[in-house]
Scaffold this motif. Structure first.
Motif: not given
Length: 457
Positions: A449, A446, A23-24
Motif C-alpha cells: 500500500e 503495509d 486503506g489508500t
C-alpha cells in the motif's frame, strides 16, 4: 440479566452494520503523504544498501542467521510454555541465550554495527511509512447527540477499584454535590450491582453510572440498555479499557462527572454472551481456564506455569469449536470475542478499538500445536495459527457440558454451546462534551500500500 446460552435478543434493536475499512485504495492523498511514502521507501532502500555495502554477499547469510534465530527462539518459547520440569528449563535457557548468540556471531565477524544500523533504519522507515498511511486518519467516533442534564442520576462506586481512585479523587462527594444518588459498595459484603441498578430505576433514576472496573460497568450497562436509560462511565478502574475507547480521561476520573452538567450522548454497541452483556470482550480457552483455578488470585504466575502445558497440548480442558458465519476455527487454544474488533496495527492494538459502533463482533483465534506453528506466529496477521474474523454472531461449542469463560475480566462457567451476539446501538452513553478523545487509530504497516501511495501523482 444473568448468564445463559443460546440465541438471545439484543437489549435495543438495530441491524448490524458492516465494519469500517481503511486503506489508500480509492482515497485521494495529499502531496505530503506521497512524499512521506517515498521517503519511507528511500530509508528502507538505504537500510538494504548499508547491509549490502558492509557485508556484501554475506548479507544474505546474516539475514538467514537472524531469521533462523527468531524462529528457533519462538519455538523455544513454545517448548518452555508447553513442557514441565527440565525440558521447560532447557527451553527457557535456549530462548534467552539464542538471541545473544546471534548478536555475538555478528560481533565476531565485525558486522554487529551494520546489523544494528540496518535495523534502526528499517524501524525509521516503518514509522515514516505508518505516518504516511495514517496522516489524515481520524477516529470514527460515534455521532454525538445533544443531551439535557439528568434530574435523578444514580451512581455505583467501588472504593477498591483502581487502587482506591474513588477516595483519591473524592468522587463520592463531587457526585453528590452535582445531585447524584451514590451507592458506595462495601468490599466486605459483596452486593449485586445489577439489582442495585434495577432498584434505582424503580425509584425513578433517569441515568445510571459506575465508578469501577469493566466487569461492573458491563452489569450496570445491561440494566441501562434494558430500560433505555443513559449510562455514565467513570474511569476509576485499573485499566479502563472501556473508558479509553470512549475517549474519556483515564488520569482524572472526576472529569467524567462533567457529563452530569455538560454532556453529550453517544450510541454504541454492546456484546451479548447468552443474556449477559459485555462491554469489552469474552475470552475462551487457555486463559479462561487458568483464571478459574482457586489458586490463580493468590499466585498468578505459578498457577499459569503449572497449568499451561496440559492446556496448550489439549490434555485437559474443553476442546473448542468456533463458528462465525461460514468460518470455523477447530480446537483453538485461545479465542477472544470482542465488542467491535480490536486494532492489530500497533503493539498496543490488542487494548484498543478504533470504534464502538461498527455493528460486528471481533474474533481473534490462536491455534498452535507445535513449535513450527509457534515460529509461524512471527508472520503476524498472516500466520496460519492466527485467525481474525468479524461477524454479528459467534458460536463457541465444546466437548464438555460447561465451558470456562472470562467476561470483562470476570471468571464464569457457561453451558455449551455459548452464543455471542452484537446489539448494535444498544447503549446510550453520556460523556462530557470536553474530553481527550479516542486514541488515534493507527494503520497496519503495509509495504504494498505504501508503494502504491508513493507512485501516486
Amino acid at each position: 440479566m444473568g448468564p445463559g446460552h443460546g440465541r438471545c435478543d439484543a437489549p435495543v434493536g438495530g441491524s448490524p452494520k458492516p465494519a469500517g475499512t481503511s486503506g489508500t485504495a480509492g482515497r485521494p492523498r495529499s502531496a505530503a503523504q506521497r512524499w512521506a511514502a517515498r521517503l519511507a521507501l528511500l530509508v528502507a532502500a538505504a537500510a538494504i544498501a548499508l547491509l549490502l555495502a558492509s557485508a556484501g554477499v554475506r548479507s544474505l547469510a546474516l539475514l538467514g542467521v537472524g531469521a533462523a534465530g527468531l524462529a528457533v527462539t519462538a519455538a523455544a518459547l513454545w517448548w518452555a510454555l508447553s513442557r514441565h520440569g527440565l525440558a521447560r528449563a532447557l527451553a527457557a535457557a535456549l530462548a534467552a541465550l539464542l538471541p545473544l548468540a546471534v548478536l555475538g556471531s555478528y560481533a565476531t565477524v565485525g558486522l554487529l554495527w551494520a546489523v544494528l544500523a540496518t535495523l534502526a533504519l528499517w524501524v525509521v522507515a516503518a514509522l515514516i511509512g505508518r505516518a504516511a498511511l495514517g496522516a489524515d486518519r481520524t477516529p470514527a467516533a460515534p455521532r454525538q447527540h445533544p443531551a439535557a442534564p439528568p434530574t435523578a442520576p444514580f451512581l455505583i462506586m467501588n472504593p477498591r477499584s483502581g487502587g482506591g481512585k474513588v477516595g483519591r479523587f473524592d468522587l463520592v462527594a463531587k457526585a453528590r454535590a452535582l445531585g447524584a444518588e451514590v451507592a458506595v459498595l462495601d468490599p466486605a459484603h459483596p452486593q449485586d450491582v445489577a439489582e442495585l441498578a434495577r432498584g434505582a430505576v424503580a425509584r425513578g433514576a433517569d441515568l445510571l453510572g459506575v465508578a469501577g472496573g469493566d466487569g461492573t460497568q458491563a452489569l450496570v450497562a445491561g440494566v441501562a440498555a434494558r430500560h433505555g436509560l443513559p449510562f455514565l462511565v467513570i474511569s476509576a478502574g485499573t485499566r479502563n479499557h472501556f473508558a479509553m475507547d470512549l475517549g474519556l480521561d483515564r488520569d482524572d476520573p472526576s472529569t467524567c462527572l462533567d457529563a452530569l452538567t455538560d454532556g453529550v450522548e453517544l450510541r454504541i454497541d454492546l456484546g451479548l454472551i447468552g443474556e449477559r452483556v459485555f462491554v469489552n470482550n469474552a475470552s475462551f480457552g487457555v486463559y479462561a481456564a487458568v483464571v478459574q483455578s482457586p489458586a490463580y488470585r493468590d499466585d498468578k504466575v505459578h498457577t499459569i506455569l503449572r497449568e499451561l502445558p496440559d492446556l496448550l497440548t489439549h490434555q485437559v480442558g474443553p476442546r473448542l469449536t468456533v463458528s462465525a458465519g461460514d468460518s470455523v476455527i477447530d480446537a483453538p487454544q485461545g479465542v477472544l470475542i470482542s465488542n467491535n474488533p480490536y486494532q492489530l496495527g500497533d503493539a498496543a492494538g490488542l487494548g484498543r478499538r478504533a470504534r464502538l459502533d461498527s455493528g460486528v463482533l471481533g474474533v481473534i483465534g490462536i491455534k498452535v500445536d507445535n513449535a513450527a506453528q509457534a515460529a509461524g506466529l512471527l508472520r503476524g496477521g498472516h500466520a496460519r495459527g492466527l485467525t481474525l474474523l468479524t461477524n454479528s454472531e459467534v458460536v463457541v461449542d465444546s466437548d464438555a457440558p460447561d465451558v470456562p469463560v472470562g467476561v470483562d475480566g470476570e471468571a464464569l462457567q457457561l453451558p455449551s454451546p455459548v452464543t455471542c451476539r452484537i446489539a448494535p446501538g444498544a447503549l446510550r452513553v453520556r460523556v462530557p462534551r470536553e474530553r481527550p478523545g479516542v486514541p488515534e487509530a493507527k494503520p497496519r504497516m503495509d509495504w504494498r500500500e505504501l508503494g502504491r501511495l508513493a507512485l501516486q501523482k
